[in-house]
Design an enzyme around this catalytic site. Structure first.
Site, PDB file in Angstrom:
ATOM      1  N   HIS A  73      23.855 131.377 -34.279  1.00  0.00           N
ATOM      2  CA  HIS A  73      24.080 130.876 -32.924  1.00  0.00           C
ATOM      3  C   HIS A  73      22.892 131.173 -32.007  1.00  0.00           C
ATOM      4  O   HIS A  73      22.536 130.378 -31.153  1.00  0.00           O
ATOM      5  CB  HIS A  73      25.353 131.510 -32.364  1.00  0.00           C
ATOM      6  CG  HIS A  73      25.824 130.891 -31.087  1.00  0.00           C
ATOM      7  ND1 HIS A  73      26.696 129.833 -31.063  1.00  0.00           N
ATOM      8  CD2 HIS A  73      25.525 131.168 -29.802  1.00  0.00           C
ATOM      9  CE1 HIS A  73      26.914 129.481 -29.811  1.00  0.00           C
ATOM     10  NE2 HIS A  73      26.225 130.276 -29.024  1.00  0.00           N
ATOM     11  N   GLU A 129      26.841 121.982 -25.325  1.00  0.00           N
ATOM     12  CA  GLU A 129      27.040 123.197 -26.101  1.00  0.00           C
ATOM     13  C   GLU A 129      28.435 123.222 -26.712  1.00  0.00           C
ATOM     14  O   GLU A 129      29.375 122.700 -26.144  1.00  0.00           O
ATOM     15  CB  GLU A 129      26.840 124.417 -25.209  1.00  0.00           C
ATOM     16  CG  GLU A 129      26.563 125.663 -26.022  1.00  0.00           C
ATOM     17  CD  GLU A 129      25.882 126.744 -25.191  1.00  0.00           C
ATOM     18  OE1 GLU A 129      24.660 126.896 -25.304  1.00  0.00           O
ATOM     19  OE2 GLU A 129      26.585 127.398 -24.420  1.00  0.00           O
ATOM     20  N   HIS A 181      31.909 124.994 -28.285  1.00  0.00           N
ATOM     21  CA  HIS A 181      32.785 126.156 -28.241  1.00  0.00           C
ATOM     22  C   HIS A 181      33.901 125.922 -29.250  1.00  0.00           C
ATOM     23  O   HIS A 181      35.079 125.981 -28.931  1.00  0.00           O
ATOM     24  CB  HIS A 181      33.322 126.390 -26.830  1.00  0.00           C
ATOM     25  CG  HIS A 181      32.983 127.735 -26.306  1.00  0.00           C
ATOM     26  ND1 HIS A 181      33.767 128.445 -25.451  1.00  0.00           N
ATOM     27  CD2 HIS A 181      31.926 128.527 -26.557  1.00  0.00           C
ATOM     28  CE1 HIS A 181      33.202 129.603 -25.182  1.00  0.00           C
ATOM     29  NE2 HIS A 181      32.085 129.682 -25.841  1.00  0.00           N
ATOM     30  N   ARG A 203      26.913 127.199 -16.270  1.00  0.00           N
ATOM     31  CA  ARG A 203      25.951 128.269 -15.931  1.00  0.00           C
ATOM     32  C   ARG A 203      24.555 127.944 -16.439  1.00  0.00           C
ATOM     33  O   ARG A 203      23.561 128.212 -15.783  1.00  0.00           O
ATOM     34  CB  ARG A 203      26.426 129.618 -16.484  1.00  0.00           C
ATOM     35  CG  ARG A 203      27.516 130.263 -15.664  1.00  0.00           C
ATOM     36  CD  ARG A 203      27.694 131.737 -16.017  1.00  0.00           C
ATOM     37  NE  ARG A 203      28.054 131.930 -17.408  1.00  0.00           N
ATOM     38  CZ  ARG A 203      29.263 131.706 -17.920  1.00  0.00           C
ATOM     39  NH1 ARG A 203      30.234 131.270 -17.129  1.00  0.00           N
ATOM     40  NH2 ARG A 203      29.512 131.914 -19.198  1.00  0.00           N
ATOM     41  N   ASP A 229      21.426 133.396 -17.759  1.00  0.00           N
ATOM     42  CA  ASP A 229      22.883 133.450 -17.849  1.00  0.00           C
ATOM     43  C   ASP A 229      23.272 134.432 -18.944  1.00  0.00           C
ATOM     44  O   ASP A 229      22.648 134.490 -19.983  1.00  0.00           O
ATOM     45  CB  ASP A 229      23.348 132.018 -18.159  1.00  0.00           C
ATOM     46  CG  ASP A 229      24.651 131.957 -18.915  1.00  0.00           C
ATOM     47  OD1 ASP A 229      25.546 132.750 -18.588  1.00  0.00           O
ATOM     48  OD2 ASP A 229      24.758 131.106 -19.813  1.00  0.00           O
ATOM     49  N   GLU A 255      31.038 139.615 -24.031  1.00  0.00           N
ATOM     50  CA  GLU A 255      30.723 138.266 -23.550  1.00  0.00           C
ATOM     51  C   GLU A 255      31.614 137.906 -22.368  1.00  0.00           C
ATOM     52  O   GLU A 255      32.036 136.763 -22.219  1.00  0.00           O
ATOM     53  CB  GLU A 255      30.870 137.247 -24.688  1.00  0.00           C
ATOM     54  CG  GLU A 255      29.806 137.429 -25.743  1.00  0.00           C
ATOM     55  CD  GLU A 255      29.740 136.287 -26.752  1.00  0.00           C
ATOM     56  OE1 GLU A 255      30.533 135.333 -26.656  1.00  0.00           O
ATOM     57  OE2 GLU A 255      28.886 136.365 -27.637  1.00  0.00           O
ATOM     58  N   GLY A 300      19.714 121.457 -26.779  1.00  0.00           N
ATOM     59  CA  GLY A 300      20.702 121.282 -27.827  1.00  0.00           C
ATOM     60  C   GLY A 300      21.287 122.573 -28.315  1.00  0.00           C
ATOM     61  O   GLY A 300      21.005 123.654 -27.794  1.00  0.00           O
TER      62      GLY A 300
END
Lengths: 226, 721
Positions: free
Chosen positions: B42, B86, B88, B109, B262, B305, B521
């Site tokens: 990641h 992005e 998730h 963000r 961020d 996080e 990306g």
């Protein structure tokens, strides 16, 4: 005399800029943006409590904003017989302050509703003067708690005093709903008894410019100015 | 250090040896945590980097390509557009509401970290079959989460896609895209400017949520994992994000900060390491100063996080002013460290250095793999039997398939008109917003054709890019640049790795031809559960513009009596994958014929015709032809009870897919002008019919308009509830 107005910003308001543009473009007069912690309000003809999620809508929509410092001034402004308009979250705040009757509960389907809706005027007041009877207006809604509720006694009072300003209705074409969020008697907006305070769920500030899908939101400001 | 602990941190023993050898000492547990966070797929793209480098990332309008929080392109007159997509995916499967909500929060963000005000979001979401037990729960949760976050913060959702396929039964995909507007001379970067600058913490307090989120996102799932991994999903607070956004934008416009980062995946670790790496400097951070929600160990602080947090660098002299502004927005603010000249990352806790590592080993020496990959075998060509197919059944097949039905149920849960600049809402070929206070508009679209890419990853990817391109062209939006979200299963399988490599190659070919560089990306690998891999799903987000909002086309029919024309080239019915799949002619992926080669020059030629005709105001409405062919395109165009009457040689033609396919509505009086223009350009066209009132008529056969429209508009909700 030029028309003066103001928009209150609470933490979490997100239609304050839209309301400011709406007022600037349509009134051509002085427009103030007031932070919720202010303790004075300039003398203006109209105050808008804008849409959004004031204080995250935590506790209850509009509940925390109704205790903000500026609210005393907003109430004075209304008691002074000047115009006060609450849009969406602003409407919720007005019911929490007690300037308007009833409450906004969760939409019938328990889901956020962001789409165009159709409304028409019910009883005449200074906010809808320039709208014809039975004229159907297309204005977007965007709310989770827009289902207007009140007890029968209050409802009768609202009717007898002609305080219902707007009601949801079907549009001109198929596949439009009569009452999008389940509000009692399809109520979309009400005024106080003196009819200088209006709360409405639809967003007229998103339907006035040439590039918007509809320009029907203009009528409210045009009614007030005329 | 014991092997189990190393493996638990997602590092291979070889990778650990590299670190051990470099440092020539044992690692602290906190340091191991840092490598776990920074060396996973990641954060360091160790599998995809080699191939991503081949993508075109620059042209005359690119201000910032990949490598920052978001890419930025130039839109003239000091207007810049920042955007990124992005994923998730994993969090949204474990906890759909918070997983998708924080996906939106994270991407927003990324945008405002660049100094840009977010002006639109889009989302590409994919689920398993609705018959699968969990799908309804996931769909409800994900849509609710996306809506909840975006509606509250007040950014319009203007489009995206929502598909259902068995391949996503245990791996739903949630890709969120955001677009922002920034003044070109006020773009903020993550690179700190001066040694001695204060590192400051802005935003929510740090809690236990999301510890190890980034390494979880780089892991294969098994079903039993689900409950165990739930604590790794972050919890979002959109109200806090709204305050944070307003606070940060105010700080940036007042010129009080130097750089910003961020705290996203891998939290304070990743943001501080990247800061040091970008600036070629060192960072010192005292973890005791980090605002906490509950007592946490140094290890937990490093890997938390928790959402809605930013790290910034400021000049010492601005400390007081920054605090004042953030106080107004009721945001936590703390000085936690400073920029040093050591080129080392140092974290201190309880007067003990818990981490002391050279930036070099964490970032520059991060592993990069050249994994083995296979190229798919050539497919044999075969003819399918279409003799039993009836037009009525084809229509029913579409109207009983969620993928074709109107998705209002989804996007009516999103606020798409807040900010007052929305021109085209979800449900049209691309979403469009105006840049506030100008006549310029930005259009955006997200797309992917997983079926095509599974059949032929290289050509399939070209089709995917072309579809996004057509979505913008249909609205008279000039395509400008791309953000991508590469969702794949495990790259350790050489077949999957082959799909990854070839689709990146296809993306490159199409992006070069369309002059639409990839400016940002995200890669999401290991999307497989119980060894069932997802279909390759590299999602494209394409952004374009038009300098004059009055020139934008609608996708909806405008006037009864207007003519309907078709542009482009029909794919043969034997080579129309979605026709074969959705009309239940081909069932198994091995049955499909290879894709026809997509002629990108032809795509461009037809696109230019559409743009020119739109500028001439000859096109009244236009839609692109994709899955479901002309019929599906026409259904999407119906509006205000207007329908269509068409004649075609073979009704199956109406359901075939297209290259460079567009349906256009023109006035009868413009027919001569339009057709002679097209002839002159050498662009083939077919006049297939006209717009009629409340009717659908195909080859003189009349269908019940209200029955079809009612199913098209309302059955989605019926099927999913």
């Amino acid at each position: 005399m030029s028309f003066k107005s103001a928009v209150i910003t609470f933490p979490g308001s997100n239609c304050d800029r839209d309301a400011l543009c709406y007022l600037k473009d349509l009134t051509k007069g002085e427009v103030h943006n007031i932070w919720h912690e202010e303790t004075s309000l300039p003398k203006v003809d109209l105050v808008i409590l804008p849409g959004g999620f004031s204080f995250g809508d935590y506790l209850r929509s509009g509940a925390m904003a109704s205790k903000s410092k500026i609210i005393d001034e907003v109430v004075k402004h209304a008691n002074d017989n000047r115009y006060l308009l609450g849009i969406c979250n602003g409407f919720q705040i007005l019911t929490e302050i007690g300037l308007l009757e009833g409450a906004l509960i969760r939409n019938k389907k328990l889901k956020f509703l962001g789409k165009n809706c159709f409304i028409k005027k019910k009883f005449k007041n200074n906010f809808n003067l320039s709208i014809k009877d039975n004229q159907i207006l297309q204005i977007p809604v965007a709310h989770n708690e827009g289902n207007f509720y009140c007890d029968t006694e209050t409802l009768n009072l609202l009717k007898n005093n002609e305080q219902i300003a707007f009601e949801y209705c079907k549009g001109e074409f198929s596949n439009t709903e009569e009452n999008i969020n389940g509000s009692i008697e399809a109520i979309a907006g009400i005024t106080n008894k003196k009819k200088n305070v209006l709360g409405m769920m639809p967003h007229p500030e998103r339907a006035y410019s040439d590039f918007h899908q509809s320009q029907d939101g203009r009528f409210i400001i045009e009614s007030l100015i005329s | 250090m014991n092997e189990e602990l190393i493996l638990q941190h997602g590092l291979t023993l070889d990778e650990f040896q590299v670190i051990r050898k470099y440092l020539n000492r044992d690692l602290s547990i906190e340091e191991l945590g840092i490598f776990s966070a920074m060396w996973n797929e990641h954060c360091c793209y160790k599998t995809s980097k080699k191939w991503l480098k081949k993508l075109p990332t620059d042209n005359e309008i690119v201000i910032q390509g990949p490598g920052e929080n978001a890419g930025v392109i130039d839109l003239q007159d000091n207007d810049g557009i920042a955007f990124k997509i992005e994923s998730h995916n994993h969090p949204s499967y474990i906890e759909p509401f918070n997983g998708s909500a924080t996906g939106v929060g994270g991407i927003l963000r990324d945008i405002f970290t660049m100094g840009a005000r977010p002006i639109a979001t889009l989302d590409s979401i994919r689920f398993g079959l609705i018959e699968t037990e969990k799908t309804k729960y996931l769909l409800n949760g994900v849509v609710h989460g996306i809506g909840h976050y975006g509606n509250c913060i007040g950014i319009p959702n203007i489009g995206g896609e929502c598909e259902f396929e068995s391949t996503y039964d245990f791996n739903n995909l949630v890709n969120a895209m955001a677009v922002g507007h920034v003044q070109k001379d006020k773009i903020f970067y993550s690179k700190p400017k001066s040694i001695g600058g204060l590192i400051v913490y802005i935003g929510s307090k740090t809690g236990k949520d999301g510890i190890h989120g980034a390494s979880m996102a780089s892991d294969v799932f098994s079903e039993e994992d689900e409950d165990e991994k739930r604590p790794s999903v972050q919890v979002g607070d959109p109200f806090m994000e709204k305050l944070l956004m307003e606070g940060c934008l105010e700080l940036m416009s007042s010129g009080l900060i130097e750089s910003m980062q961020d705290m996203g995946a891998a939290g304070i670790t990743s943001s501080s390491v990247e800061m040091a790496s970008k600036g070629n400097v060192g960072v010192y951070i005292n973890l005791d100063k980090v605002p906490l929600r509950q007592p946490l160990s140094a290890y937990e602080i490093l890997l938390s996080e928790s959402q809605e947090r930013m790290l910034a660098v400021i000049d010492k002299k601005n400390n007081h002013k920054v605090r004042e502004i953030l106080q107004k927005w009721q945001i936590d603010y703390e000085v936690i460290g400073e920029i040093t000249d050591t080129k080392r990352v140092v974290f201190e806790s309880n007067n003990r250095k818990v981490v002391d590592l050279p930036v070099e080993i964490i970032v520059d020496d991060a592993p990069e793999y050249d994994r083995e990959f296979y190229i798919p075998r050539k497919r044999k060509n075969k003819d399918f039997d279409f003799s039993k197919i009836k037009l009525e059944d084809m229509i029913i097949n579409l109207l009983t398939n969620l993928n074709y039905l109107d998705k209002s149920w989804v996007f009516d849960q999103y606020d798409s008109t807040v900010m007052g600049d929305t021109i085209r809402e979800p449900g049209q070929s691309s979403g469009i917003v105006k840049i506030h206070g100008t006549q310029k508009v930005i259009g955006a679209s997200t797309d992917c054709n997983p079926l095509y890419i599974r059949i032929n990853p290289y050509e399939g990817m070209k089709y995917t890019v072309a579809e996004s391109y057509r979505n913008l062209i249909a609205c008279n939006i000039n395509p400008l640049a791309i953000t991508n979200n590469l969702n794949f299963a495990s790259p350790l399988d050489p077949n999957i790795m082959g799909e990854l490599v070839l689709s990146i190659h296809g993306l490159k070919t199409a992006a070069v031809k369309f002059n639409t560089p990839i400016v940002s990306g995200n890669v999401s690998l290991y999307n497989q559960t119980n060894e069932i891999p997802i279909k390759p799903t590299p999602v494209i987000g394409m952004v374009g513009s038009n300098m004059d909002l009055n020139k934008i086309n609608t996708n909806k029919f405008c006037e009864i009596g207007n003519k309907i024309l078709i542009l482009g080239k029909q794919l043969t019915k034997n080579c129309s994958p979605y026709l074969l799949q959705d009309q239940k002619i081909a069932f198994n992926i091995c049955e499909f014929n290879d894709l026809e080669v997509l002629d990108l020059d032809f795509e461009k030629k037809i696109a230019n015709c559409v743009l020119e005709l739109s500028d001439l105001k000859c096109i009244i409405s236009c839609n692109d032809i994709s899955r479901g062919g002309i019929f599906s395109a026409l259904l999407k165009m119906q509006y205000k009870d207007m329908g269509f009457r068409v004649k075609v040689p073979d009704p199956i033609d109406l359901f075939c897919e297209y290259s460079a396919g567009y349906v256009i509505e023109i006035r009868s009086k413009d027919f001569e002008e339009v057709t002679s223009f097209l002839t002159k350009k050498g662009a083939e066209y077919h006049e297939i019919g006209e717009i009629i009132k409340e009717g659908i008529e195909i080859n003189s056969k009349k269908f019940d308009y209200f029955d079809i429209m009612n199913k098209y508009r309302n059955d989605f909700e019926k099927i999913i509830s």
